[in-house]
Structure formats: C-alpha cells, structure tokens
Design an enzyme around this catalytic site. Structure first.
Site, PDB file in Angstrom:
ATOM      1  N   ASP A 169       0.827  -1.212   0.000  1.00 13.37           N
ATOM      2  CA  ASP A 169       0.000   0.000   0.000  1.00 13.37           C
ATOM      3  C   ASP A 169       0.858   1.258   0.000  1.00 13.37           C
ATOM      4  O   ASP A 169       0.637   2.165   0.800  1.00 13.37           O
ATOM      5  CB  ASP A 169      -0.945  -0.010   1.216  1.00 13.37           C
ATOM      6  CG  ASP A 169      -1.833  -1.247   1.233  1.00 13.37           C
ATOM      7  OD1 ASP A 169      -1.299  -2.361   1.391  1.00 13.37           O
ATOM      8  OD2 ASP A 169      -3.050  -1.112   1.080  1.00 13.37           O
ATOM      9  N   TYR A 201      -2.131   4.422  -6.215  1.00  9.62           N
ATOM     10  CA  TYR A 201      -3.311   5.156  -5.734  1.00  9.62           C
ATOM     11  C   TYR A 201      -3.745   6.246  -6.715  1.00  9.62           C
ATOM     12  O   TYR A 201      -4.352   7.240  -6.327  1.00  9.62           O
ATOM     13  CB  TYR A 201      -3.085   5.740  -4.327  1.00  9.62           C
ATOM     14  CG  TYR A 201      -3.109   4.668  -3.253  1.00  9.62           C
ATOM     15  CD1 TYR A 201      -2.028   3.811  -3.093  1.00  9.62           C
ATOM     16  CD2 TYR A 201      -4.216   4.491  -2.440  1.00  9.62           C
ATOM     17  CE1 TYR A 201      -2.050   2.814  -2.139  1.00  9.62           C
ATOM     18  CE2 TYR A 201      -4.242   3.487  -1.482  1.00  9.62           C
ATOM     19  CZ  TYR A 201      -3.155   2.658  -1.334  1.00  9.62           C
ATOM     20  OH  TYR A 201      -3.182   1.662  -0.397  1.00  9.62           O
ATOM     21  N   ASN A 235      -6.779  -3.689  -4.473  1.00 11.52           N
ATOM     22  CA  ASN A 235      -8.014  -3.070  -4.970  1.00 11.52           C
ATOM     23  C   ASN A 235      -7.742  -1.776  -5.749  1.00 11.52           C
ATOM     24  O   ASN A 235      -8.489  -1.430  -6.652  1.00 11.52           O
ATOM     25  CB  ASN A 235      -8.998  -2.802  -3.821  1.00 11.52           C
ATOM     26  CG  ASN A 235      -8.379  -2.013  -2.696  1.00 11.52           C
ATOM     27  OD1 ASN A 235      -7.350  -2.422  -2.157  1.00 11.52           O
ATOM     28  ND2 ASN A 235      -8.977  -0.905  -2.322  1.00 11.52           N
ATOM     29  N   HIS A 320      -3.602  -9.511  -1.177  1.00  2.23           N
ATOM     30  CA  HIS A 320      -3.808  -8.132  -0.726  1.00  2.23           C
ATOM     31  C   HIS A 320      -4.670  -8.010   0.533  1.00  2.23           C
ATOM     32  O   HIS A 320      -4.311  -7.339   1.484  1.00  2.23           O
ATOM     33  CB  HIS A 320      -4.389  -7.280  -1.859  1.00  2.23           C
ATOM     34  CG  HIS A 320      -4.456  -5.831  -1.497  1.00  2.23           C
ATOM     35  ND1 HIS A 320      -3.324  -5.090  -1.220  1.00  2.23           N
ATOM     36  CD2 HIS A 320      -5.512  -4.983  -1.325  1.00  2.23           C
ATOM     37  CE1 HIS A 320      -3.678  -3.851  -0.907  1.00  2.23           C
ATOM     38  NE2 HIS A 320      -4.990  -3.765  -0.953  1.00  2.23           N
ATOM     39  N   HIS A 330     -11.782  -2.500   6.848  1.00  2.00           N
ATOM     40  CA  HIS A 330     -11.841  -3.662   5.969  1.00  2.00           C
ATOM     41  C   HIS A 330     -12.082  -4.934   6.772  1.00  2.00           C
ATOM     42  O   HIS A 330     -11.609  -6.010   6.420  1.00  2.00           O
ATOM     43  CB  HIS A 330     -10.551  -3.803   5.158  1.00  2.00           C
ATOM     44  CG  HIS A 330     -10.204  -2.582   4.372  1.00  2.00           C
ATOM     45  ND1 HIS A 330     -11.048  -2.042   3.447  1.00  2.00           N
ATOM     46  CD2 HIS A 330      -9.111  -1.792   4.390  1.00  2.00           C
ATOM     47  CE1 HIS A 330     -10.482  -0.969   2.911  1.00  2.00           C
ATOM     48  NE2 HIS A 330      -9.317  -0.782   3.471  1.00  2.00           N
ATOM     49  N   HIS A 357      -3.611  -3.858   2.459  1.00  4.29           N
ATOM     50  CA  HIS A 357      -4.991  -3.378   2.500  1.00  4.29           C
ATOM     51  C   HIS A 357      -5.301  -2.515   3.723  1.00  4.29           C
ATOM     52  O   HIS A 357      -5.824  -1.421   3.592  1.00  4.29           O
ATOM     53  CB  HIS A 357      -5.954  -4.563   2.413  1.00  4.29           C
ATOM     54  CG  HIS A 357      -7.311  -4.220   1.899  1.00  4.29           C
ATOM     55  ND1 HIS A 357      -7.522  -3.261   0.935  1.00  4.29           N
ATOM     56  CD2 HIS A 357      -8.552  -4.713   2.209  1.00  4.29           C
ATOM     57  CE1 HIS A 357      -8.829  -3.186   0.671  1.00  4.29           C
ATOM     58  NE2 HIS A 357      -9.467  -4.042   1.431  1.00  4.29           N
ATOM     59  N   VAL A 358      -5.025  -3.031   4.924  1.00  2.84           N
ATOM     60  CA  VAL A 358      -5.250  -2.252   6.138  1.00  2.84           C
ATOM     61  C   VAL A 358      -3.978  -1.432   6.387  1.00  2.84           C
ATOM     62  O   VAL A 358      -2.880  -1.999   6.431  1.00  2.84           O
ATOM     63  CB  VAL A 358      -5.547  -3.184   7.327  1.00  2.84           C
ATOM     64  CG1 VAL A 358      -5.686  -2.381   8.615  1.00  2.84           C
ATOM     65  CG2 VAL A 358      -6.800  -3.996   7.050  1.00  2.84           C
ATOM     66  N   HIS A 359      -4.133  -0.127   6.553  1.00  2.00           N
ATOM     67  CA  HIS A 359      -2.963   0.761   6.603  1.00  2.00           C
ATOM     68  C   HIS A 359      -2.372   0.829   7.999  1.00  2.00           C
ATOM     69  O   HIS A 359      -2.396   1.861   8.677  1.00  2.00           O
ATOM     70  CB  HIS A 359      -3.338   2.146   6.075  1.00  2.00           C
ATOM     71  CG  HIS A 359      -3.850   2.092   4.673  1.00  2.00           C
ATOM     72  ND1 HIS A 359      -4.626   3.047   4.103  1.00  2.00           N
ATOM     73  CD2 HIS A 359      -3.675   1.136   3.712  1.00  2.00           C
ATOM     74  CE1 HIS A 359      -4.913   2.710   2.857  1.00  2.00           C
ATOM     75  NE2 HIS A 359      -4.362   1.538   2.606  1.00  2.00           N
TER      76      HIS A 359
END
Ligand SMILES: *[C@@H]1O[C@H](CO)[C@@H](O)[C@H](O)[C@H]1NC(C)=O
Ligand SMILES: *[C@@H]1O[C@H](CO)[C@@H](O)[C@H](O)[C@H]1NC(C)=O
Ligand SMILES: *[C@@H]1O[C@H](CO)[C@@H](O)[C@H](O)[C@H]1NC(C)=O
Ligand SMILES: *[C@@H]1O[C@H](CO)[C@@H](O)[C@H](O)[C@H]1NC(C)=O
Ligand SMILES: *[C@@H]1O[C@H](CO)[C@@H](O)[C@H](O)[C@H]1NC(C)=O
Length: 470
Positions: A169, A201, A235, A320, A330, A357-359
């Site tokens: 990410d 992004y 995503n 991901h 999420h 995915h999770v920041h």
C-alpha cells in the site's frame, strides 16, 4: 416494560457480559504497541517533487522496473516507458565478469484510460541468465540511453540464504517516500521486494488520473530498476470505473506491470508463483474469482502439491486483503477467501502469509479457524502449529492515512499490532530459520520495532510464539 427500560436493561447485561468476555480474552491477547506517533496528515508529494522528475532528453526511458521473468530466477523482465515515440524495446546486457554484450528484444504497448493516453510501455524478458551474477543493462538509444544493474538470485536450493523486503500500500505521499528510504537504508539489505498490492493510488484522483501511475513509476525507479519487485494486485489496481466508460478491470496495472505467470501454468497475471533461492512464493488475487471451480481455485489446487519443501523449504503466500485483521477497517473483507483456502494452507504448512490493505501493522500467532461446519459452533481461531503466521504490512504510507481504530480487546490470535507506517524484512538463513523484523518510519534505520525468529514448518516446526517462551 417500556422500550427505553428494555434497552437500558439489555445494555446492563451487555456491559457485564462484555467485561467477563474481555477479561478472559485479554489474558491471551498479544501486544498493542504503546508507541506514540505525532499525528500528521498524509499528503501526496506534489507533481513537481524531486522524486517525480523526468530524466532529461528526447524520449529518454523512465519508470524503469524489473521483476523475475521465469519460475526459477534465471530470467528478468525489464519494463520502462518512453513518452515521445516508441523508440527501441531492446535491452543490451552484460555480466560484470565479462565484456561480451548480449541483446534481448522486447515489445511495446500503449493503452488509453478515459481521456489519458499512456506513453510507450516496453517489456523485455531477458532469459538464460546465470544464477548469482551481477548484470548491467542498458535501455534507450544513443545519448539518451540509461544503464542500470541487478543481481540474479542464487540457484534454487534448500539452504540458500536470501533476504526479502516487504512493502504494501505504498502510494506516493511524503510518508511513502520515507518508507522507501527506510527500506533502502535498512542495514538488513533486502535483495528483492515482495509487494503486497496497492501501488500508485492514481484512482484517488479525478478520473483515476493515470498521470499518477507515471509519477509513481518514476518515484520507485530508484529501487525497482535495481532489484526485482514481486507484484501482487490490490483493490487500487482495479481501476474499474464504468461511470467514465472504463469497464476492463486492472487495465493500467496489467499494461504496466508484467509478471511471469505462464511459467507457473497460470492463465492470469493476477495469480502466479515463483521460486527464488530457498523460497516458494505464491501470489493470489483478492479481487478475482476464487470460489470453487474458478480458474484461480483450480490453479491453486494444482499448485500447492507441486511445492517441494526439500528444494524450497519456505512457502510464502502474498495476497492483498488480510484474512486475520483486528483493525476496524476492511474488517472481515478477507473472510470469504479464508474460508475457501485456509484448510489448504494448514494442510500444506504455509510458513507465512503477507497481506496489505489495512494501513497499519499486525502480526498473528500461528492460528487456524478450519473446524467450523455451520452446525458445530467451533468458529473461533485456535493455535495451530501447522498454520502460517499472518502479517499485515499495508503501512507503506499512502495518502489515505493510517488505520488507527482497533477492535478491542485485542484478539488472542493477534501477537503484535501498531498503527505506524513502515516496512518489514524476512531474512531466510537456511532451511530451518528465518529472521523477520518490522521497521517503523519514525525510528533510526537499524531499529526493529517488532521481530521474531521464524521456524520453518516442515524442517523445524517448533512453536516460536511469545506465549510458548514465557
Ligand atoms: C481530462 O478531463 C479532465 C476533466 O474532465 C480535464 O481536467 C483534463 O485536463 C483532461 N485531460 C486530458 C489529458 O485531456
Ligand atoms: C524523498 O526521499 C529522498 C531520499 O531520502 C530525498 O532525497 C527526497 O528529497 C525526498 N523527496 C520528497 C519530495 O520528500
Ligand atoms: C524434491 O526436491 C529434491 C531436491 O531437489 C529432489 O531430490 C526430489 O526428487 C524432489 N522430489 C520430487 C517429488 O520431485
Ligand atoms: C472505531 O470503530 C468502531 C466500529 O466501526 C466505531 O463504532 C467507533 O466509533 C470507532 N471509533 C473511532 C474513535 O473512530
Ligand atoms: C540455521 O540458521 C540458524 C540461525 O542463523 C542457526 O542458528 C542454525 O545453526 C542454522 N542451522 C544450520 C544447520 O546451519
């Protein structure tokens, strides 16, 4: 009973129950780091930033990146973009040890996205390289040619040490730049990056402004031109935008980032595998069909029995969307894929699974949740020495900012969690031991904020959890 009395009565019971439950779970829970970060907004670097500067000259190659080009590490895919005209897709390369120069020819492609037209995207697969050798490579013509280098991995084998970087990410914010700098200056030197998805992004910009795909390519070139990044789709690679007529998922990503999926008998660049040194890496797609009978399912079903742990002791999966995630972001998005594939991961003794995915950052104990059959009520994760350690490393630093809200209490399966940007490294030493560490951006380059000796599940299946030591 009035509705309000009923509600408050119910609330009392809930509070009491909640206390009992949290007490018992807390006893087993892991560490929620107490590190206190300065609260700052995460913003993208402006278009005129130094990291986005265009190399001078007419049609000079830019956005150079390399990845493994075959199943065993004797090939390298070199990719780059020329902005003005197609130019040449040829790579000239030579080994450090010899003056003999070789040529490999590639292909050029372009795509359009809404009102954006890409530059000329070149991909060239250099094959039949020697293992464990430094090569120089030159792209572009004449005065605007550029020369880079890479080192091929050692021949695949059970005790070959190899160090991977882990980034997810990433995006292109000031924090992204810090993460990349920390990875580069970490004294534990990563030799290849396992990237767990969400690259540029660009889709956060109006009409998914694909100019931000180009800036991202220039930003990361300082690493991606010199060591392979192993790509996973997230995503933010979907770029599915029917409202502007863009209905082909993964269009920019699949044009720009090629992977050697055919070498592992895959039919899609979104899932594939490679061997590198002593590791077998399986890349999965959270955003492609994975249910029974689907192409990804059938591929993985045939893939897992092919892994020979005598040849590649370390079995690592990249995906991901995390299957185990105790942040309030999420939450449970990875659940349906977990239900499909987790029994296989336990059966085939996957060593580690890395997700993004999770920041934020999180590492689990070895746990599984495969006993549930809808009627037996056995639906909680349990300690399982055949199960992988799950790591969420979606803390690369993109513009969406940190995930700070965690489910409380920390579930027993979660060994360590912290909402800070950073990266990790996995240093495989031999068939039994690998050293894993996580590095937050606020610390000095050598500081390890979380670390663990990982024991191989086939050759040294000893419990390495914190609880086992105390
Ligand atoms: C694409 O369209 C947007 C708004 O519709 C506009 O701001 C932008 O300048 C256009 N870009 C190009 C390359 O035409
Ligand atoms: C990004 O990091 C590099 C290396 O630390 C530094 O030279 C550069 O100035 C940074 N750029 C921005 C926009 O922060
Ligand atoms: C597994 O790999 C080892 C070492 O390379 C080899 O000797 C053995 O034959 C392989 N096993 C199978 C079933 O291919
Ligand atoms: C954290 O997430 C929970 C669950 O979504 C929500 O109820 C709560 O309000 C959030 N807390 C904060 C501080 O945002
Ligand atoms: C494997 O590496 C670990 C960690 O460096 C070391 O303690 C162990 O002795 C090594 N095993 C062998 C067989 O060399």
């Amino acid at each position: 009973m009035s509705l309000s009395r009923m509600t408050s009565f119910g609330y009392c019971i809930l509070v009491v129950l909640g206390l009992i439950v949290s007490e018992s779970v807390l006893c087993n829970g892991g560490v929620t780091s107490s590190f206190v970060r300065k609260v700052e907004k995460t913003i993208d670097m402006p278009l005129d930033s130094d990291v986005f500067s265009v190399p001078p000259g007419h049609n000079t190659p830019q956005q150079v990146h390399i990845t493994q080009g075959d199943h065993v590490g004797k090939a390298v895919i070199v990719s780059w973009v020329t902005m003005d005209e197609p130019g040449s897709s040829t790579v000239v390369y030579w080994s450090e040890k010899s003056k003999q120069k070789y040529k490999a020819s590639g292909k050029v492609t372009t795509y359009t996205y809404y009102n954006y037209t890409s530059g000329y995207i070149h991909h060239c697969n250099i094959k039949n390289l020697k293992f464990d050798t430094k090569y120089y490579y030159k792209i572009g013509i004449g005065r605007v040619s550029r020369t880079f280098w890479f080192t091929t991995p050692p021949e695949v084998g059970p005790d070959v040490p190899y160090t991977f970087g882990l980034i997810g990410d990433l995006g292109q914010s000031f924090d992204s730049n810090k993460t990349l700098t920390h990875y580069e200056l970490n004294p534990i030197k990563g030799q290849a990056v396992l990237f767990v998805g969400d690259l540029s992004y660009a889709d956060n910009y109006p009409n998914h402004d694909n100019v931000r795909w180009d800036t991202w390519g220039r930003f990361v070139e300082r690493s991606t031109a010199y060591q392979p990044w192993i790509w996973t789709a997230g995503n933010h690679e979907l770029d599915f935008a029917p409202e502007i007529g863009e209905t082909k998922p993964f269009k920019p990503y699949t044009h720009r980032y090629h992977v050697p999926f055919r070498a592992s008998d895959s039919t899609s660049p979104l899932w594939y595998s490679i061997k590198r040194a002593s590791a077998y890496i399986i890349v999965l797609s959270s955003y492609s069909a994975y249910g029974k009978y689907t192409p990804q399912y059938k591929w993985l079903e045939e893939e897992l029995p092919k892994v020979n742990r005598t040849e590649t002791p370390w079995l690592i999966v990249l995906v991901h969307s995390p299957w185990y995630n105790s942040y309030n972001y999420h939450y449970m998005e990875g659940e349906t894929m977990r239900v499909m594939y987790e029994p296989w991961f336990v059966q085939y003794k996957v060593d580690m699974v890395f997700a993004g995915h999770v920041h934020a950052y999180e590492r689990t104990e070895r746990i599984s949740n495969v006993a549930y059959n809808v009627v037996n009520g056995e639906c909680s994760p349990i300690k399982d020495q055949s199960a992988p350690i799950y790591v969420t490393i979606g803390d690369g630093g993109n513009l969406e900012g940190l995930a700070t809200n965690m489910t409380e209490p920390q579930p027993a399966y979660s060994a360590f969690r912290e909402a800070s940007f950073g990266h990790a490294t996995l240093a495989i030493k031999n068939r039994t031991h690998a050293y894993y560490s996580w590095h937050r951006n606020q610390d000095g380059y050598a500081v390890e904020a979380d670390k663990i000796w990982v024991n191989n599940r086939v050759w040294h299946p000893v419990d390495e959890s914190t609880a086992a030591k105390s």
